[in-house]
Structure formats: C-alpha cells, structure tokens
Scaffold this motif. Sequence first.
Motif, mmCIF file in Angstrom:
data_model
loop_
_atom_site.group_PDB
_atom_site.id
_atom_site.type_symbol
_atom_site.label_atom_id
_atom_site.label_comp_id
_atom_site.label_asym_id
_atom_site.label_seq_id
_atom_site.Cartn_x
_atom_site.Cartn_y
_atom_site.Cartn_z
ATOM 1 N N GLU A 110 0.864 -1.176 0.000
ATOM 2 C CA GLU A 110 0.000 0.000 0.000
ATOM 3 C C GLU A 110 0.902 1.227 0.000
ATOM 4 O OE1 GLU A 110 -3.669 2.030 2.448
ATOM 5 O OE2 GLU A 110 -2.602 0.362 3.346
ATOM 6 N N TYR A 136 -4.362 -9.897 -5.090
ATOM 7 C CA TYR A 136 -4.452 -9.354 -3.729
ATOM 8 C C TYR A 136 -4.677 -7.841 -3.762
ATOM 9 C CZ TYR A 136 -2.883 -7.731 0.846
ATOM 10 O OH TYR A 136 -2.799 -7.109 2.054
ATOM 11 N N ARG A 158 -7.913 -5.611 -2.448
ATOM 12 C CA ARG A 158 -7.777 -4.563 -1.433
ATOM 13 C C ARG A 158 -8.250 -3.195 -1.937
ATOM 14 N NH1 ARG A 158 -7.157 -5.882 3.697
ATOM 15 N NH2 ARG A 158 -6.520 -3.733 3.879
#
Length: 77
Positions: free
Chosen positions: A36, A54, A58
């Motif tokens: 992130e 993934y 997210r």
Amino acid sequence: MDRMVNANEARSVTRHGHSPEFMVKQRSDGRWIAVELDGPIAGVFPSQHAAMTYAGTRTHHRRGSIRLVLAPFTFGR
C-alpha cells in the motif's frame, strides 16, 4: 494491470478517493510484493498474478489504483 510506472513515479503517487493504492513489484529473490503506497498493508506472493489479485481485492478493483513497477527491487542493508 492498470499502468506500468518506474520506481520514482510509484513513490510519488498520492492517494485519491477512499480505496488504497498499491505498488506491485518483483523482489530480487523472484517473489512479488504488493505494498500500500500510503499505509501499512503489504504482502509477499509467489507470482505476479497472486500479487495483482491481492492488490485488486484490497482496492476494490478501482481503476488506476495499482501500479506495476518494472525496475528491480532490493532491500537496503
């Protein structure tokens, strides 16, 4: 894949909206990371596909929220 950028551009990206933005990059050991850009979330994955999946989950698959970086990545010592 949303867009490929270099490492400097990926670091300069700021968050827009409510979903996080992620950088996906291959490590020197061959595994892939999804990090992130403006937060503490990260993961290590065996494949680019797994890392992108993934990051997509997210970010709620928000367009432009994943940066695939092609430059080699090594951890500083």
